[in-house]
Design a protein around this motif. Structure first.
Motif, short mmCIF file in Angstrom:
data_model
loop_
_atom_site.label_atom_id
_atom_site.label_comp_id
_atom_site.label_asym_id
_atom_site.label_seq_id
_atom_site.Cartn_x
_atom_site.Cartn_y
_atom_site.Cartn_z
N GLY A 416 -1.47 10.98 -0.48
CA GLY A 416 -1.87 9.90 0.41
C GLY A 416 -2.67 8.87 -0.35
N GLU A 417 -3.48 8.11 0.36
CA GLU A 417 -4.27 7.06 -0.26
C GLU A 417 -5.67 7.50 -0.61
N GLN A 418 -6.06 8.70 -0.21
CA GLN A 418 -7.45 9.10 -0.37
C GLN A 418 -7.67 10.20 -1.40
N LEU A 419 -6.76 11.16 -1.48
CA LEU A 419 -7.00 12.36 -2.27
C LEU A 419 -6.23 12.34 -3.59
N SER A 420 -6.89 12.72 -4.67
CA SER A 420 -6.24 12.89 -5.97
C SER A 420 -6.68 14.22 -6.57
#
Length: 748
Positions: A416-420
């Motif tokens: 997603g856009e938040q988790l790496s």
């Protein structure tokens, strides 16, 4: 080894899956991923920059253009004052050598960090002798990148992490730009920094060069020095996809060493010197070739080949500082370093469900040879760096060849856009050898030689191992991130220390490598030009930690000395907090004429203690060189062309050996009392001229940051007293920005 198979497949499958028929190589989309630059002294990187993964790990980037500090003397206390948790030694005039340690690790010549310039090694030998005798002049530095222990996977086996000095580049807007800065200061200090740079041949060739001279007499007697530093960098754009760079760095300096003091001498007069015949000389020659290439829209290659041809010579009286120097022949310790290495890094990016994933794989090959000799020099008082018997020195004569081969890989998975999530691994092969002899010489009480025995020795220590780690980042909001990582670390023993004849110092012949890991959990945020903060809890675990114990000679002398050995297991845990806020909401950049006032502060608490130890008296004791509390803070302001900063630093009491001795007769062991120091710097820019004023140690505090067992001591090394500096800078004005060549997006 089966547990590594899923990781290898996770790294290799995306490479094949992302290659599609008809892929175009004409569109050169940049691969750099980073947050907006905060116009404060220190910011944090995200994503990938210069073939380095910063995602999910503790890192700080010091932007020197946003600081008002005394860069003419390489004042690390000011420039690195916003980086949390750094213990900085202040025992060197004009910043000739940098001594920085973090999180309870020794600051000795920054050996606990992998120290680099523009991404390649600058230390004597990255494994066998990782001490840095060369520090780039801060007037030539664009930024300093500090990555903590999680950097071990990309850069090698140091518990502290990596410190990379990124130098300035030539102007991209004009064919020639000239800068000159002349600085005068206390104790006859003179510094001259001059640089040229530009872009020629329709922008295909970019160049930058500087020359710096520093000289002075020093705060104490017998402290004069002279240093010359030169640098040349060229970068050719061979095509839209390929660029080639070449760099050469030369440093030569000679410094007189005033020696150390006992506790009583320091209390009586910290400016006194009881050594007038001690000298130190360094000749440091670095070379590097770099190749950047785009192998497609999604893949880039970087190759760094680097070499070092250097030497350092320490000359003088090594006897205990509480024994008067009555003349006679001096000791000479000669070190020569010849190293050659290469690192290749392949960076590949691809999209999965709209998210950018990155794979970094690399290989490193390195060979270094250290030649160390110790013997007697003449009985004079000048800098005569030659042996009395050059063909057969009286102390020791050794070669220390080191070989290193490493493979590493890290992958950024974005969910997603938040988790790496960023897992990584490194395989390391190290072979450390020693070839030579040392001599055991016995003297009677009258100083007559009664026995002289030569001992020939050959040592060979090959070993290989895997390191693994994982980091994670959660983007809670656009300007707020939670990060965590845990990474294994390893620190090789230094054979080059084994055969130094020093009455203040001895090394355990059975000394072993250190192993352990580091872990971070932090929350950071930043808003461009307004505020930034970082709060980190950390844990450093070290097995068989190499440290210093206080021991005594056999009767009838009973003289104390330091023993370097595997003291035991240790753990360093603590918390680091830093923050900076622009109280007026403006920008601190020189180009912005609005007013600004930045308040910054950081605090680091470290509880560093020994656990298991073969010496029961050590268990539970504080780790040496680990201040439990570090505080720094200050104000930096700007109004039109006027800029200024005030900074205050506090370092709590700590110890120099694992036994936590309060003091010793030779002064090589004992406590470092708590100290605080303040600095003030001002600058005013009018058109192309800048006037700089600074006062270091404003309150003229008398303190010391280290006790040395050899050079520049032995004994207490006092820090400098109050000093004033004035400098005038001229730099040709830049033109308006033009389009940056696409190939440079890899390195800029």
């Amino acid at each position: 080894m089966k547990f590594l198979e899923p990781f290898f497949w996770a790294c290799l499958i995306p490479l094949a899956a992302s290659a599609q028929p008809g892929d175009s190589v004409r569109v050169l989309a940049p691969v750099t991923v980073q947050a907006p630059q905060v116009q404060t002294g220190v910011s944090a990187q995200r994503g990938v920059r210069d073939f380095t993964i910063f995602e999910g790990r503790k890192n700080e980037v010091v932007n020197l253009s946003n600081l008002t500090a005394n860069t003419a003397t390489n004042n690390a206390r000011q420039v690195l004052g916003r980086v949390t948790g750094l213990n900085i030694w202040e025992s060197d005039r004009a910043g000739l050598q940098l001594g920085v340690g973090g999180r309870g690790l020794s600051p000795n010549r920054t050996a606990s960090f992998n120290t680099r310039q523009n991404g390649y090694d600058i230390s004597a030998d990255a494994l066998g002798y990782p001490e840095s005798y060369y520090t780039p002049p801060l007037d030539a530095v664009e930024r300093i990148e500090v990555v903590r222990g999680a950097a071990s996977l990309q850069y090698g086996t140091q518990f502290g992490g990596t410190m990379n000095f990124v130098l300035k580049k030539g102007s991209a807007e004009r064919p020639f730009r000239f800068t000159t800065k002349q600085t005068y200061g206390s104790w006859n200090f003179f510094g001259s920094f001059n640089s040229v740079g530009g872009s020629v041949a329709d922008g295909k060739l970019r160049y930058y060069a500087f020359y710096q001279r520093r000289q002075g007499d020093g705060w104490r007697p017998n402290s004069r020095f002279r240093a010359d530093n030169g640098y040349l960098a060229l970068r050719w754009r061979l095509s839209e996809n390929w660029s080639l760079g070449a760099e050469a760095t030369l440093l030569e300096y000679v410094a007189q060493q005033p020696g150390g003091l006992t506790d009583a001498q320091f209390a009586q007069d910290p400016r006194q010197s009881v050594r007038a015949r001690n000298w130190f000389r360094v000749r440091w020659h670095l070379f590097a070739l770099t190749l950047d290439a785009r192998l497609g829209e999604r893949t880039a290659l970087n190759l760094r080949t680097f070499g070092l041809a250097a030497r350092r010579d320490a000359l003088g009286n090594l006897s205990r500082i509480n024994v008067a120097d009555l003349g006679g022949q001096r000791d000479l310790i000669e070190g020569r370093f010849e190293n050659l290495g290469a690192e290749a890094r392949l960076l590949h990016r691809y999209a999965v469900r709209g998210a950018q994933w990155h794979l970094l794989v690399g290989v490193r090959a390195y060979h270094g040879t250290t030649k160390a000799r110790q013997g007697l020099a003449d009985d004079g008082s000048g800098p005569a760096f030659s042996f009395v018997s050059p063909d057969y020195v009286e102390g020791s004569d050794y070669r220390f060849p080191n070989d290193n081969l490493a493979f590493f890989a890290e992958h950024i998975f974005r969910i997603g856009e938040q988790l790496s999530i960023t897992p990584g691994m490194r395989w390391e092969f190290i072979r450390t050898r020693a070839e030579g002899y040392y001599r055991q010489r016995v003297f009677d009480f009258a100083g007559n030689l009664v026995a002289d025995t030569r001992v020939d020795e050959q040592l060979d220590r090959p070993r290989s191992f895997f390191l693994v780690g994982v980091g994670a980042g959660w983007r809670i909001r656009p300007h707020l991130e939670l990060y965590a990582n845990a990474t294994q670390n390893y620190r090789a023993i230094n054979f080059s220390d084994l055969r130094i004849a020093n009455p203040n110092f001895a090394v355990d012949p059975a000394i072993r490598d250190e192993r352990g890991f580091t872990a971070d959990l932090g929350l950071r945020g930043q808003r461009e030009g307004k505020w930034s903060f970082d709060v980190t809890a950390f844990y450093v675990r070290c097995r068989d930690r190499i440290g210093l114990l206080l021991r005594a000679d056999q009767p009838p002398l009973y003289l104390d000395y330091r023993l370097r050995t595997n003291v035991g297991d240790s753990r360093n845990l603590g918390i680091e907090c830093s923050g900076e806020i622009n109280l007026l909401g403006g920008s601190t950049t020189a180009a912005n004429k609005s007013a600004s006032l930045n308040l910054f502060a950081n605090v680091a608490y470290v509880d560093a203690r020994y656990g298991r130890s073969d010496d029961p008296s050590i268990s539970g004791k504080f780790v040496e060189q680990a201040p439990p509390l570090l505080l720094r803070g200050g104000l930096q302001g700007a109004w039109k062309g006027l800029r200024g900063s005030v900074q205050w630093s506090y370092t709590a009491k700590h110890y120099t050996d694992a036994s936590n001795a309060e003091r010793s007769s030779s002064a090589v062991n004992g406590a470092i009392p708590a100290y605080s120091v303040g600095d003030v710097s001002l600058s005013y820019t009018f058109r192309t001229f800048t006037l700089e004023l600074s006062c270091n140690n404003v309150l003229d505090a008398h303190y010391f940051t280290r006790r040395a067992d050899a050079y520049p001591g032995p004994g207490i090394i006092p820090a400098d007293g109050r000093a004033f500096y004035v400098g005038l800078l001229y730099q040709m004005a830049e033109k308006k920005p033009v389009r940056v060549l696409p190939v440079q997006s890899f390195r800029n």
